[in-house]
Write an enzyme that holds these catalytic residues in place. Structure first.
Site, short mmCIF file in Angstrom:
data_model
loop_
_atom_site.label_atom_id
_atom_site.label_comp_id
_atom_site.label_asym_id
_atom_site.label_seq_id
_atom_site.Cartn_x
_atom_site.Cartn_y
_atom_site.Cartn_z
CD GLU A 1 0.95 -1.57 7.97
OE1 GLU A 1 0.47 -0.67 8.97
OE2 GLU A 1 1.17 -1.37 6.85
CE LYS B 1 3.50 -5.71 3.57
NZ LYS B 1 2.86 -4.45 4.39
CG ASP C 1 -0.39 -0.29 2.42
OD1 ASP C 1 0.75 -0.30 2.50
OD2 ASP C 1 -1.03 -0.05 3.48
CB SER C 2 4.47 1.70 -0.31
OG SER C 2 4.95 0.52 -1.21
CG ASP D 1 0.53 -3.86 2.03
OD1 ASP D 1 0.84 -5.13 2.98
OD2 ASP D 1 1.31 -3.33 1.58
CD GLU E 1 7.96 -0.04 7.11
OE1 GLU E 1 7.01 -0.71 6.83
OE2 GLU E 1 8.16 1.08 6.57
O1 KIV Z 1 3.65 -1.20 1.61
C1 KIV Z 1 4.79 -1.46 1.35
O2 KIV Z 1 5.50 -1.17 0.42
C2 KIV Z 1 5.38 -2.09 2.66
C3 KIV Z 1 6.91 -2.50 2.61
C4 KIV Z 1 7.49 -1.25 2.84
C5 KIV Z 1 7.19 -3.58 3.48
O3 KIV Z 1 4.66 -2.51 3.44
#
Ligand code: KIV
Length: 292
Positions: free
Chosen positions: A119, A117, A48-49, A87, A186
């Site tokens: 968090e 993924k 989600d970056s 994510d 992270e």
């Molecule tokens: O969203 C993302 O790119 C991430 C990485 C920084 C691990 O969660």
């Protein structure tokens, strides 16, 4: 990569046991996925970056499930031989388990991800367990968790004192207990990340977590300086400067268009002589003459 055996979660655990590092990189679209796959990345993360590096937000919080499904689907089209993790974006796994599973289903069935993924640590253990029990590979994400940046009070390194180290270790163990196939660490101090990596039987993947993790992940745009105003980060190593290449390439293109250096003869398609004669007859001579 032609003939490549895609990594799966069983192989990832074996790679940890053998001491073979896992190389993960983010990807957000078809060409970045194709290039990362060709370059041999083991895992692609549709992070989600994408909110920061692709959509221009100042955090990951505005990223929606819709954004994630759309980008994951284009990554999956580009990298058909690579394990793809998507994510779960902000607040898509804090409602009921049914709602969470509906969101996970969209990333898997519409986005074509191979895993998700999520968090958080102990507080989401039951959620991770439910997703895993539904047959979906889950990788946890602890340490600096960008979706909680407003609660954490900024992008700070985690695990600096003993209490924090203990909390991170408990979070990592909760994720392993819940059935996660790995944990992203992270911005975690190297000592704590190394201890967690040694304590867990599942792989840890570090970003800003030092040398003791079982694998590493970096953001595509950081590795390649793919940005107009790239800001150096201590935990990133850059391998190219495509921001500068893109800027130079586009300014040369603009200059060539303005000076009429582009298109040149070799870029043009020519008609038969008969067409020229017909145009001359119909519209008068000189209409087809090319300015040089
Ligand atoms: O969203 C993302 O790119 C991430 C990485 C920084 C691990 O969660």
């Amino acid at each position: 990569m032609a003939g490549k055996q895609p990594v799966n979660i069983v192989k990832m655990k074996k790679m940890k046991q053998e001491g073979t590092p896992l190389a993960m990189i983010t990807a957000y679209d078809y060409p970045s996925a194709q290039l990362a796959e060709e370059a041999g990345a083991d895992i692609l993360l549709v992070g989600d970056s994408l909110g920061n590096v692709v959509l221009g937000y100042d955090s990951t919080i505005p990223v929606t499930l819709e954004d994630m499904v759309y980008h994951t689907r284009s990554v999956a089209r580009g990298a058909q031989q690579t394990f793809i993790v998507a994510d779960l974006p902000f607040m898509t796994y804090h409602g009921s388990i049914d709602e969470t599973l509906r969101n996970v289903r969209r990333l898997m069935q519409e986005g074509h991800a191979h895993g998700v993924k999520i968090e958080g640590g102990t507080e989401i253990e039951a959620t991770v367990r439910a997703i895993v029990q539904a047959g979906v590979p889950v990788i946890g994400h602890i340490g600096l968790t960008p979706q909680s940046v407003n609660q954490i009070g900024g992008y700070r390194v985690q695990g600096k004192d003993a209490a924090d180290a203990r909390r991170l270790m408990e979070d990592a163990k909760a994720l392993e207990r819940a059935g996660a196939f790995g944990v992203v660490l992270e911005l975690v101090t190297e000592e704590v990340a190394t201890a967690i990596s040694r304590e867990l039987s599942i792989p840890t993947i570090g970003i800003g977590a030092g040398r003791g993790c079982d694998g590493q992940v970096l953001v595509f745009h950081d590795v390649l300086k793919y940005s107009a105003n790239y800001r150096d980060k201590r935990f990133v190593k850059t391998y190219a400067d495509i921001g500068a290449d893109i800027r130079r390439g586009i300014s040369e293109y603009v200059a060539d268009v303005k000076s009429r250096a582009f298109p040149a003869e070799e870029h043009a398609f020519r008609a038969d002589q008969g067409v020229t004669d017909t145009l001359d007859t119909l519209y008068g001579k000189g209409k087809v003459e090319v300015r040089s």
